[in-house]
Scaffold this motif. Structure first.
Motif, PDB file in Angstrom:
ATOM      1  N   VAL A   1      -2.591   1.975  -0.992  1.00 24.57           N
ATOM      2  CA  VAL A   1      -2.321   1.348   0.304  1.00 24.57           C
ATOM      3  C   VAL A   1      -3.623   1.208   1.081  1.00 24.57           C
ATOM      4  O   VAL A   1      -3.991   0.136   1.564  1.00 24.57           O
ATOM      5  CB  VAL A   1      -1.314   2.194   1.120  1.00 24.57           C
TER       6      VAL A   1
ATOM      7  N   SER B   1       5.559   2.735   7.455  1.00 25.80           N
ATOM      8  CA  SER B   1       6.391   1.579   7.143  1.00 25.80           C
ATOM      9  C   SER B   1       7.792   1.539   7.736  1.00 25.80           C
ATOM     10  O   SER B   1       8.611   0.745   7.307  1.00 25.80           O
ATOM     11  CB  SER B   1       6.455   1.443   5.615  1.00 25.80           C
TER      12      SER B   1
ATOM     13  N   LYS C   1       3.497  -4.001   8.064  1.00 27.40           N
ATOM     14  CA  LYS C   1       3.655  -4.050   6.617  1.00 27.40           C
ATOM     15  C   LYS C   1       5.116  -4.248   6.238  1.00 27.40           C
ATOM     16  O   LYS C   1       6.015  -4.231   7.083  1.00 27.40           O
ATOM     17  CB  LYS C   1       3.078  -2.804   5.973  1.00 27.40           C
ATOM     18  N   TYR C   2       5.309  -4.429   4.973  1.00 28.39           N
ATOM     19  CA  TYR C   2       6.658  -4.580   4.425  1.00 28.39           C
ATOM     20  C   TYR C   2       7.498  -3.325   4.690  1.00 28.39           C
ATOM     21  O   TYR C   2       7.034  -2.213   4.491  1.00 28.39           O
ATOM     22  CB  TYR C   2       6.547  -4.843   2.926  1.00 28.39           C
TER      23      TYR C   2
ATOM     24  N   THR D   1      -0.203  -2.716  12.193  1.00 29.58           N
ATOM     25  CA  THR D   1       0.171  -2.410  10.805  1.00 29.58           C
ATOM     26  C   THR D   1       1.554  -2.944  10.448  1.00 29.58           C
ATOM     27  O   THR D   1       2.484  -2.191  10.146  1.00 29.58           O
ATOM     28  CB  THR D   1       0.100  -0.884  10.541  1.00 29.58           C
TER      29      THR D   1
ATOM     30  N   THR E   1      -2.750  -5.749   6.445  1.00 22.13           N
ATOM     31  CA  THR E   1      -2.049  -4.697   5.677  1.00 22.13           C
ATOM     32  C   THR E   1      -2.107  -4.987   4.182  1.00 22.13           C
ATOM     33  O   THR E   1      -2.428  -6.102   3.774  1.00 22.13           O
ATOM     34  CB  THR E   1      -0.566  -4.447   6.054  1.00 22.13           C
ATOM     35  N   GLU E   2      -1.709  -3.986   3.429  1.00 21.66           N
ATOM     36  CA  GLU E   2      -1.764  -4.098   1.970  1.00 21.66           C
ATOM     37  C   GLU E   2      -0.596  -4.870   1.384  1.00 21.66           C
ATOM     38  O   GLU E   2      -0.596  -5.196   0.212  1.00 21.66           O
ATOM     39  CB  GLU E   2      -1.802  -2.701   1.344  1.00 21.66           C
ATOM     40  N   THR E   3       0.408  -5.156   2.197  1.00 23.77           N
ATOM     41  CA  THR E   3       1.583  -5.802   1.597  1.00 23.77           C
ATOM     42  C   THR E   3       1.514  -7.329   1.662  1.00 23.77           C
ATOM     43  O   THR E   3       2.517  -8.002   1.447  1.00 23.77           O
ATOM     44  CB  THR E   3       2.912  -5.267   2.183  1.00 23.77           C
TER      45      THR E   3
ATOM     46  N   ASN F   1      -3.430   4.037   8.181  1.00 22.19           N
ATOM     47  CA  ASN F   1      -3.177   3.217   6.990  1.00 22.19           C
ATOM     48  C   ASN F   1      -4.453   2.981   6.181  1.00 22.19           C
ATOM     49  O   ASN F   1      -4.408   2.880   4.961  1.00 22.19           O
ATOM     50  CB  ASN F   1      -2.596   1.853   7.408  1.00 22.19           C
TER      51      ASN F   1
ATOM     52  N   CYS G   1      -5.365  -2.430   1.750  1.00 18.63           N
ATOM     53  CA  CYS G   1      -5.382  -2.959   3.126  1.00 18.63           C
ATOM     54  C   CYS G   1      -6.818  -3.206   3.569  1.00 18.63           C
ATOM     55  O   CYS G   1      -7.102  -4.172   4.278  1.00 18.63           O
ATOM     56  CB  CYS G   1      -4.583  -2.089   4.088  1.00 18.63           C
TER      57      CYS G   1
END
Ligand SMILES: Cc1ncc(COP(=O)(O)O)c(C=O)c1O
Ligand SMILES: Cc1ncc(COP(=O)(O)O)c(C=O)c1O
Lengths: 447, 479, 479, 447
Positions: C347, C271, C79-80, C77, C424-426, C246, C351
């Protein structure tokens, strides 16, 4: 030998370097300097340790007071929210510690960012060309006047409204006192706060090479640039913008045909920071590009035909053109321009509009609340996020406000002797409507 | 690990936002005259926060930085920028101050201005200071305007400013913006000002002689005291472009040289970061006689309190809006206090030692046009290499392949094909050797295979950029 | 722009220091027994501050980072990491607190622990929490020790922990450190737990069934509720390894699945930055029944005040010194509050969408061993490519040449030659496409010129590293 | 659609992605999840804006109090100066945001830094091998005991002094309660505060596989490791160090032949941070390397023969060895280890010694002042920067100290019921001698 953590030359290195150079002592390297110029003992005290420095600066910082939500001060520097990525990006060592991009091959990052900055300024102002920053709005304004002078073959006079930022007018006066340029001042309409459009035609006589207006002007009033433009005809029209956020809501000067749009971009990601660093922007028409002061980034290709960015038209600049340069500027405000670029990229099309609307709405909400409470809002002209109100006794207002920790605005008598008991009030997204009632209470007629 | 990055506009996609903004409840938007209301800003970007962060971090990776290696740009003093200074400059008690606030509430910042002024006065031996100028060039201009005003007040009409032929471009540019005519004075074969030539042109029409000390060749003007006397004898002033103060700070007192005005670059000697070309700051220091002409506003101390005053009738007036580059000023003060007097003296000594080491190690390989003693920088030329068709610029580009930033090239103008090298005191011998090694290898490459140098750089994010095309096309914005 | 960097020890030179330290006036050193007194530390480095900064910045440039591009390590994961969280975590009011301070003086930090506990409970539907575990594996161990103690208190001797064959290595490792024997349960062809197999092994000797939801194939265990019932029916507990939270945070409530204990990784779902492999934090959330066994110390709220309490007689005791990974906890709280409920749900949705997009765009090119629906990650294998002698590892290495970080390779172990991809969603579509494009090109390269892939990477600071040599030589320190 | 600035998927992208995947709605992607598991409405409130978050955390931070110069609290976490470069480096995105270096080719920076960390720990402890960090000193200690158990073919008992950090002993108890390991406790000598060396021989019976001692121990007393070593013979000797700075002044455990040196390295560049992140170190002899828990970085070469660093011996670790791994640790404390590396690089050989001397001298100065004032310093053993004093009424001491903003130390009765009115006092370079007089006044017999 004196050791300092910032100086890598340790005992062994010192020996090696001296040996290689062929001297016993560093002082031998200063032989060319006349003896009598040397000082015997260090002119300042000894080094402070990190914790001492920290303590000193924390103490100094704590001797300052500020408020974000309870301040209504504007007047050319605006309190706006600075998103955390702005400082994060400008603190990256590869932006913070670099020099002017003289070697484009290892400076594409800052060059591209400045190209983006130029584009953003052009989009905002609706102009064709922007330079890559000047010191601040005031010097950018001066540079604009000088630029207009270079461009125009007309007379020696620049026409400037009194509603233009006092510091900008003062700075211009300082600069032109050495040159053959005269200033003709233009009054504002006491009703609207706009410049006296009717009399403008007469003012713009033959010797006038340029007309500058500020919009929103120092009193927050949005000028009728369309009208100004049609009257000013072939005179160079300079529009100064000190609250550039207004351009996300109001039609920009470029839309109305301004020749030069200049001003202060501090609103976009720079803290007020007691007046510096600020950032002067200057945008113009493509046809005037060769007269532009300051650095300019252009697109090109590299040896392999790949897109690349370089500083261009440097033949205008001091390091090539010397006494005939378009400006003496060398170090400019690049990092501040980067902050602007990050700020605008984050807010973007939709966010900047929302932000502008928020500023507008809150300012108008406060103005309405004041009017409802019987306080006189001086000018009827359209305003963005700043306006002038009249009070009975401005000293009392400040005293009362001080007690409750409010900074009520700027006492206009500071810059306009004849504007006693006038308060310039600025409202941004940081001002919460919850505090407006308190502000109104301070100004209410019957205090 | 290639990093390629489109323009922010090219990355934009509709319906994204990089910041959370709540909708406003009260709306007055209907009150706006529709002819004034803007439509959406055409082309404006739309991105999320992670994308913005990444965009700029990728751009950052395309830049070379002082924190990555030696950056020996002559005249630029690319020294280490202490981390501590960033920390103290980032205090909200400085950042959030509005310049129109009540003076009661900004005593801390006023004290910072005041303290830095005092320290600079102690370090220069001058009598009065302004921290307002936004950069070195702005300082020059400020000083020259002061001189202009001085003579205007005295009713003297002096129209000339004398300038060394090795001077930085800002010197003549500033003089002419201030309304002076400039006259250039040649340097002698030793790289110093031609004092005889000065004596010839110096007269009552000359307001100012601008000197860079040590000059842009890195050479100390041995006759500076005599020069000052000559200028003074005709009623003129001597200005010191203090861009090179690093080489003698806390070791030599400028006031002893007979200087009347000078500027210093906080972003050079006092280590504030250059930020890709600014912001910097160029405080001006003057002798008593010129104090009344300093720009306003000024910081004064009265009964233990600090205040801002504009009450100086002879002042040239404002030179910019509000105050100086405050955040830069905070850093410079932190730097000076961190170094202390001994430390600063060491700065001067080591930066001179480092430059001399480079000189010594490279003088067999590159032509040294002026043989006088070097202080903090040394200027070679491409004379030897030009025979192989290689220029200083080619050498500069090739250095990049060695993971070393280039020196300043083609300046000072009096040296054909100049390579102007200023290491500063914050380079270790190891790093100097890395630079020297690269320079020597390049010299050898030029002997054996000049093509590889002429076509350099080969390992940078982009190859040699076509600057001529850029100036012809003039594509200066995305569309 | 090559950056090469020797070891800090190799850069060291005598007589340098990176910090200013004043000499002490009073000395008691003579009181030390000379046989106890140390000589200088052999080999210890000596450098100045600018050199240290440069050394580590150069090292940093050799690393790839989330801020530079997609980092699709499955199960991690990546992510940002919001900048804001770094800012708030850096407040001295958190950093400078000593854990032995008076509780009166740390109400703020106690409130942070308490708030985060509350939010995690709301997000999981569980009843009680501990924020002490230092990472996911530590959370697992903590939970398992609680289960152990639970049964010990009841006088039951349960010696087994059941583990999915697709489980992360920490699951069996934690179970065995807690003194359990592990039994692996196979996955079916659909990539889900073999419920029949579970039914067979589940008995009164089994203390715990460890589930990863969705499992490490990115597949949701459709029968999770039934699984829980089976385990519960024999008196066992169900543990959820929440490393993949997540994919369903704020969308599905873990408590509804019949889970009794779970951990979440703050450094994944919430995160907090991974920092090169830690620090992270692995809070454990449990149902009421298990609350008494939570480790001490715990944060309790009494009369509006927060306090630390160790007064839990059934607690398993301390699991580390002092408290949790406070600075990580601060960041996670800031993150959750910044996202809000809607944001967190988004999120999960995005993702999953991103992973499915990758799956869709790559399934023609890479073999998908399990065809069940993917949630937040998708696991391909190198089956197609193995025919050309190319392994998942080769593909991973070749990706680096495309400026893309590799997926996780060779995990989960049940997939031979696994390529485990979690976007991931970012990640923006643009960045996903960059990854997809690279993967497709590599698939093509393998057809046309497998050598270039097998010998990759070609553009990294170092080429393919010899891991076998490292293990043989075992040179694990400079000398 | 709900938009959030941290999620790049905007309206257009959402459409494109859904179309490519071939679904109308994201919920279609969750088909495999039983319906009843979904929740209807978000379980927590709505997102806060940046300024709200900032305000909240500033408020929370301000609800905490701390003092650096006027605190005498130690006991396993020490207040030391953290040079600004430490946070600067650990904040660089290429360190902060990276994962465990699974791909060495693009992780050489962190790998090399960890190799340097291992080397520094070896140099400091005078050991041959160090891993690349564990969670904290307590878990590192537990891992050491487990490691000793794996190595030793002897019995099931570990001998541990009561003067070992109470949290460490507690943690060990928690961990071993599941396993077949017993603890035998060792008393301290009431005069010196050292462990009872005389009785040690008897304690170390056959079933003892390891002996652990802490030095300086929880009371700050430096143990006689040479004597301990010679008595412990072939038993694995674990030395715990919670104040590693002591090793810059005192001979390190490795010098005396310890088998495992473990402990807490927080002193080197980590803020107390209310107890986390901390960093456990663990160093041992080369011969025991295969029993080491945690990550290990080794030198190798790349395909071109160039030096490179990789994680090595991962066959010990959970991701390969699973239930038979040397530890279950996965995520460790890498960034904290980086901080340690930067810290030690800055102080270096000379600086670290000076720092240790400063700690030692100040602690001894305070001890002397206390003795001179009639306060009893409990133990006669050598100490580094921490010591125990006896007071008449510890409650009063704390109350009195509180009034003047002093944190006087740790009340030992918290961990040792029978040590009423004993105060553990730690003195570091942050404690200024100017404040010692005040401290002495609080403790002076006649208060
Ligand atoms: C000798 C000299 N004078 C003046 C300047 C101008 O200073 P600034 O760039 O700060 O305007 C420079 C800067 O490069 C310089 O090197
Ligand atoms: C599925 C799974 N479980 C457990 C862990 C262990 O978590 P940590 O690394 O925080 O100890 C991980 C981490 O990679 C994981 O992916």
């Amino acid at each position: 030998m004196y050791k300092h953590p910032y100086i890598p030359c340790g005992s062994q290195e010192l020996k090696e370097l001296l040996a290689a150079v062929g001297v016993d002592d560093v002082d031998n390297l200063f032989k060319s300097v006349p003896k009598e110029l040397f000082i015997d003992s260090p002119p300042i005290g000894k080094a402070l340790e990190v914790e001492e420095i920290r303590k000193l600066f924390h103490t100094l910082a704590s001797k300052n007071k500020f408020t974000l939500e309870r301040s209504f001060i504007g007047g050319g520097i605006y309190r706006h929210f600075v998103p955390p990525p702005v400082r994060y990006i400008t603190s990256l060592p590869e932006f913070l510690t670099i020099y002017t991009p003289y070697q484009p091959e290892i400076s594409q990052g800052i060059l591209q960012a400045m190209y983006e900055y130029q584009t953003l300024i052009c989009q905002l102002t609706d102009m064709e060309v922007s330079n890559a920053s000047l010191y601040d709005g005031a010097t950018a304004f001066v540079e604009s006047v000088f630029m207009a002078k270079r461009v125009s073959k007309k007379g020696n006079t620049v026409a400037i409204p009194k509603s233009l930022h006092p510091h900008y007018r003062d700075t211009l006066k300082t600069y032109i006192s050495n040159l053959e340029i005269d200033i003709k001042e233009i009054d504002w309409d006491p009703m609207t706060g706009e410049i006296e459009i009717d009399k403008l035609g007469k003012t713009l006589s033959d010797e006038v090479f340029a007309l500058a207006v500020q919009s929103p002007n120092y009193f927050g009033v949005v000028e009728r640039i369309d009208a100004v433009r049609s009257i000013s005809k072939d005179i160079i029209l300079i529009v100064v913008v000190t609250e550039p956020l207004s351009m996300a809501l109001f039609k920009p000067p470029g839309f109305f045909g301004a020749d030069i749009v200049t001003g202060e971009a501090q609103s976009f990601g720079l803290y007020p920071s007691w007046g510096g660093p600020l950032i002067g922007f200057l945008a113009t028409k493509a046809s005037l590009i060769r007269h532009l002061p300051g650095r300019l980034i252009g697109e090109t290709v590299d040896k392999d035909g790949k897109r690349a960015f370089v500083a261009t038209l440097s033949t205008r600049e001091q390091h090539i053109r010397r006494e005939r340069a378009t400006s003496n500027i060398c170090t400019n405000q690049t990092l501040a321009a980067l902050a602007v670029t990050v700020f605008l990229s984050l807010y973007g099309k939709c966010g900047l509009r929302k932000l502008a609307e928020k500023n507008y709405n809150r300012a108008h909400l406060l103005a309405k609340m004041l009017k409802d409470a019987g306080v006189k809002v001086t000018f009827e002209g359209t305003f963005f996020n700043e306006f002038v109100v009249e009070v009975k006794d401005i000293k009392k207002v400040f005293a009362k406000a001080r007690k409750v920790g409010i900074y009520p605005g700027i006492d206009l008598a500071r810059y306009y002797k004849y504007m006693q008991n006038h308060l310039l009030v600025s409202v941004t997204e940081l001002n919460k409507p919850e505090t407006f009632e308190e502000f109104v209470d301070i100004l209410r007629e019957d205090f | 690990m290639k990093v390629e990055e489109p323009l922010i506009f090219e990355k934009s996609k509709p319906g994204k936002i990089g910041i959370l903004i709540e909708e406003e409840e009260d709306s007055f938007l209907q009150e706006i005259d529709p002819t004034l209301l803007r439509e959406e800003i055409k082309g404006f970007p739309e991105l999320s926060e992670p994308e913005v962060i990444r965009h700029f971090h990728r751009l950052a990776r395309m830049n070379w930085a002082v924190t990555l290696g030696i950056y020996p740009l002559g005249s630029c003093t690319m020294k280490y920028n202490p981390v501590l200074n960033e920390e103290v400059a980032g205090l909200r008690g400085f950042l959030e101050l509005h310049p129109e606030q009540d003076m009661e509430d900004i005593q801390g910042i006023l004290e910072i201005y005041w303290r830095l002024e005092q320290l600079l006065l102690q370090l220069t031996g001058m009598d009065a200071a302004t921290l307002l100028p936004a950069a070195g060039a702005h300082g020059e201009l400020t000083a020259i305007m002061m001189v202009k005003k001085f003579f205007a007040e005295k009713g003297e009409n002096r129209e000339f400013v004398l300038i060394q032929d090795s001077a930085h471009g800002t010197n003549p540019a500033s003089a002419s913006i201030a309304g002076f005519k400039t006259r250039e004075i040649k340097s002698t074969r030793s790289g110093m000002l031609d004092v005889a030539a000065l004596e010839k042109v110096m007269d009552e029409k000359v307001a100012l002689m601008m000197m860079t000390v040590p000059n842009t060749l890195g050479i100390f003007e041995t006759q500076i005291v005599e020069i000052a006397e000559i200028v003074h004898s005709k009623g003129g002033f001597v200005y010191c472009d203090g861009a090179n103060f690093n080489s003698f700070v806390a070791k030599i007192l400028p006031s002893r040289m007979g200087i009347d005005l000078m500027h210093v670059n906080l972003h050079k000697t006092f280590s504030t970061p250059h930020g890709g070309g600014g912001p910097g700051a160029g405080p001006v220091l003057v002798k008593k006689e010129l104090e009344p002409f300093l720009p306003i506003p000024r910081i004064v101390k009265e009964d233990g309190k600090f205040k801002v005053s504009c009450d100086f009738p002879l002042s040239i007036g404002r030179i910019k809006s509000f105050f100086g580059q405050t955040a830069v000023i905070v850093r410079a003060l932190a730097y000076i206090l961190s170094m202390g007097g001994e430390g600063l003296k060491r700065v001067a000594e080591v930066c001179v030692l480092n430059a001399n080491y480079i000189r010594r190690m490279l003088e067999e390989f590159f032509y040294l046009p002026y043989k006088s003693d070097s202080l903090h920088e040394v200027v070679f030329s491409d004379k030897f290499q030009r025979e192989k068709g290689v220029t200083a610029m080619d050498i500069a580009k090739r250095l990049l392949d060695y993971g070393v930033h280039s020196p300043t090239v083609f300046f000072p103008l009096i040296v054909k094909g100049a390579l102007m090298i200023e290491p500063t005191e914050t380079e270790s011998k190891e790093e100097l050797d890395r630079f020297i090694e690269a320079m020597r290898k390049i010299a050898q490459e030029i002997e054996e295979n000049p093509e590889v140098v002429k076509t350099a750089p080969h390992s940078t994010p982009v190859k040699r950029c076509d600057e001529v095309l850029a100036a012809r096309r003039l594509k200066v914005r995305w569309e």
